[in-house]
Design a protein around this motif. Structure first.
Motif, PDB file in Angstrom:
ATOM      1  N   UNK A   1      -3.634 -11.838 -40.048  1.00  0.00           N
ATOM      2  CA  UNK A   1      -3.134 -11.797 -41.421  1.00  0.00           C
ATOM      3  C   UNK A   1      -3.640 -10.555 -42.136  1.00  0.00           C
ATOM      4  N   UNK A   2      -2.925 -10.177 -43.189  1.00  0.00           N
ATOM      5  CA  UNK A   2      -3.320  -9.062 -44.039  1.00  0.00           C
ATOM      6  C   UNK A   2      -3.046  -9.463 -45.480  1.00  0.00           C
ATOM      7  N   UNK A   3      -3.786  -8.909 -46.419  1.00  0.00           N
ATOM      8  CA  UNK A   3      -3.602  -9.234 -47.835  1.00  0.00           C
ATOM      9  C   UNK A   3      -2.905  -8.077 -48.543  1.00  0.00           C
TER      10      UNK A   3
ATOM     11  N   UNK B   1      -0.822  -7.410 -52.456  1.00  0.00           N
ATOM     12  CA  UNK B   1      -0.453  -7.950 -53.774  1.00  0.00           C
ATOM     13  C   UNK B   1      -1.148  -9.284 -54.053  1.00  0.00           C
ATOM     14  N   UNK B   2      -2.318  -9.474 -53.494  1.00  0.00           N
ATOM     15  CA  UNK B   2      -3.048 -10.708 -53.718  1.00  0.00           C
ATOM     16  C   UNK B   2      -2.567 -11.880 -52.893  1.00  0.00           C
ATOM     17  N   UNK B   3      -1.619 -11.654 -51.979  1.00  0.00           N
ATOM     18  CA  UNK B   3      -1.098 -12.721 -51.119  1.00  0.00           C
ATOM     19  C   UNK B   3      -1.394 -12.383 -49.660  1.00  0.00           C
ATOM     20  N   UNK B   4      -1.394 -13.416 -48.806  1.00  0.00           N
ATOM     21  CA  UNK B   4      -1.663 -13.233 -47.387  1.00  0.00           C
ATOM     22  C   UNK B   4      -0.361 -13.285 -46.590  1.00  0.00           C
ATOM     23  N   UNK B   5      -0.216 -12.359 -45.622  1.00  0.00           N
ATOM     24  CA  UNK B   5       0.965 -12.284 -44.783  1.00  0.00           C
ATOM     25  C   UNK B   5       0.546 -12.239 -43.322  1.00  0.00           C
ATOM     26  N   UNK B   6       1.348 -12.856 -42.466  1.00  0.00           N
ATOM     27  CA  UNK B   6       1.155 -12.685 -41.034  1.00  0.00           C
ATOM     28  C   UNK B   6       1.492 -11.248 -40.658  1.00  0.00           C
ATOM     29  N   UNK B   7       0.927 -10.776 -39.566  1.00  0.00           N
ATOM     30  CA  UNK B   7       1.222  -9.433 -39.068  1.00  0.00           C
ATOM     31  C   UNK B   7       1.505  -9.499 -37.567  1.00  0.00           C
ATOM     32  N   UNK B   8       2.166  -8.464 -37.083  1.00  0.00           N
ATOM     33  CA  UNK B   8       2.296  -8.263 -35.641  1.00  0.00           C
ATOM     34  C   UNK B   8       2.054  -6.790 -35.361  1.00  0.00           C
TER      35      UNK B   8
END
Length: 317
Positions: A204-206, A208-215
């Motif tokens: 994951x990466x942060x 805009x203050x939100x967490x997103x999955x990454x590949x």
């Protein structure tokens, strides 16, 4: 004399229905269930236009990427010439998304506390227009990313579900500084399942203050504007969608958002709100207009993974 038993008699008291009439009710502003974070417009690089037209000039390339010089002769093994330009470049004309909001002046005069009725109407209309804008950035036949990706940049999933191999192949199509994936939330869930099943759960990466999955370190950004079987809010059954990989930025020859500058009544980037008057019935009207488009500066700025099976919710319970 016997003492009277009053234990079973009801005690008179003020009822809640009557008391309610004197109570102050704390109210919320109107809630709009369909609103989304609209990450795409935050992640785009944007370029303001003066006249609403953007001409995408390109180099007239040869048979290979290095074959761009139009030779005029060879003197002592030094090629002389020039770099030619396309004589028919594409021009993007900004698209208009508009609506008119009507508010009865009697209503706005009497019922504007604690919330101003005109402001609330305009706020909700602006949110709706911006949701439409994000959908157009992806799905517009004229300029949307999904419809305007080059045929050479489209690939099919191997087995339906989005696998790590599919994502890697998509990266091979947009290998020059890819910025982010775009996918429906259900497609992202399918990515997580398939990667975890293979023992490589996404990191994951942060932002805009939100967490997103990454590949491979590339964020996977959710958007419900990449429809599942043509629907924005599909039910839990299986369906097909697409996943995009995008490179953004003019200096990277990526995807570039376009908008009109200097609009009368400008409220935000490319958006104007103008009061158009009150008619004889006391109806005040406001014209809301948003002007935007998006240019794909190079074919390899976007790749599309097609026919992505998002699976069935009930298969994973």
């Amino acid at each position: 004399m016997a003492e009277q038993d009053n234990s079973n008699l009801a005690v008179p008291a003020l009822g809640s229905s009557a008391a309610y009439q004197l109570a102050n009710v704390t109210k919320s502003a109107p809630q709009f269930d369909s609103l989304t974070p609209r990450w795409i417009t935050r992640l785009f690089d944007w370029k303001g236009l003066e006249t609403g037209i953007y001409r995408l000039n390109k180099v007239q390339e040869g048979d290979t990427p290095l074959d761009i010089l139009c030779s005029t002769g060879d003197t002592s093994n030094i090629t002389e010439g020039f770099v030619d330009y396309s004589t028919s470049p594409r021009e993007y004309v900004l698209n208009s998304i508009s609506t008119i909001i009507n508010v009865n002046t009697r209503v706005s005069d009497i019922y504007s506390s604690p919330f101003n009725q005109i402001q609330e109407q305009l706020r909700l209309a602006i949110e709706s227009i911006k949701e439409r804008q994000e959908s157009q950035l992806i799905n517009s036949d004229d300029y949307g990313l999904l419809k305007n990706a080059a045929a050479s940049q489209r690939i099919q999933t191997r087995n339906g579900a989005p696998t790590p191999d599919d994502l890697d192949e998509l990266i091979s199509k947009v290998w020059k500084e890819p910025s982010y994936f775009l996918a429906h939330p259900r497609a992202i869930a399918a990515i997580g399942r398939e990667c975890t099943r293979r023992g490589v759960p996404p990191q994951t990466v942060q932002l805009f203050g939100a967490h997103f999955l990454t590949w491979r370190g590339i964020p996977i950004i959710p958007t419900d504007k990449l429809f599942v079987d043509g629907h924005k809010n599909p039910k839990g059954q299986a369906g097909k969608t697409n996943i995009l990989l995008v490179r953004t930025g003019e200096n990277k020859q990526g995807v570039l958002g376009l908008y009109q500058t200097g609009l009368p009544g400008e409220q935000s980037r490319g958006l104007s709100v103008r009061f158009t008057g009150i008619d004889k019935q006391g109806i005040g009207s406001y014209l809301l207009s948003l002007y935007c488009s998006v240019a794909i500066l190079a074919d390899d700025a976007i790749g599309v993974l097609e026919d992505v099976d998002v699976g069935n919710y009930y298969d994973y319970e």
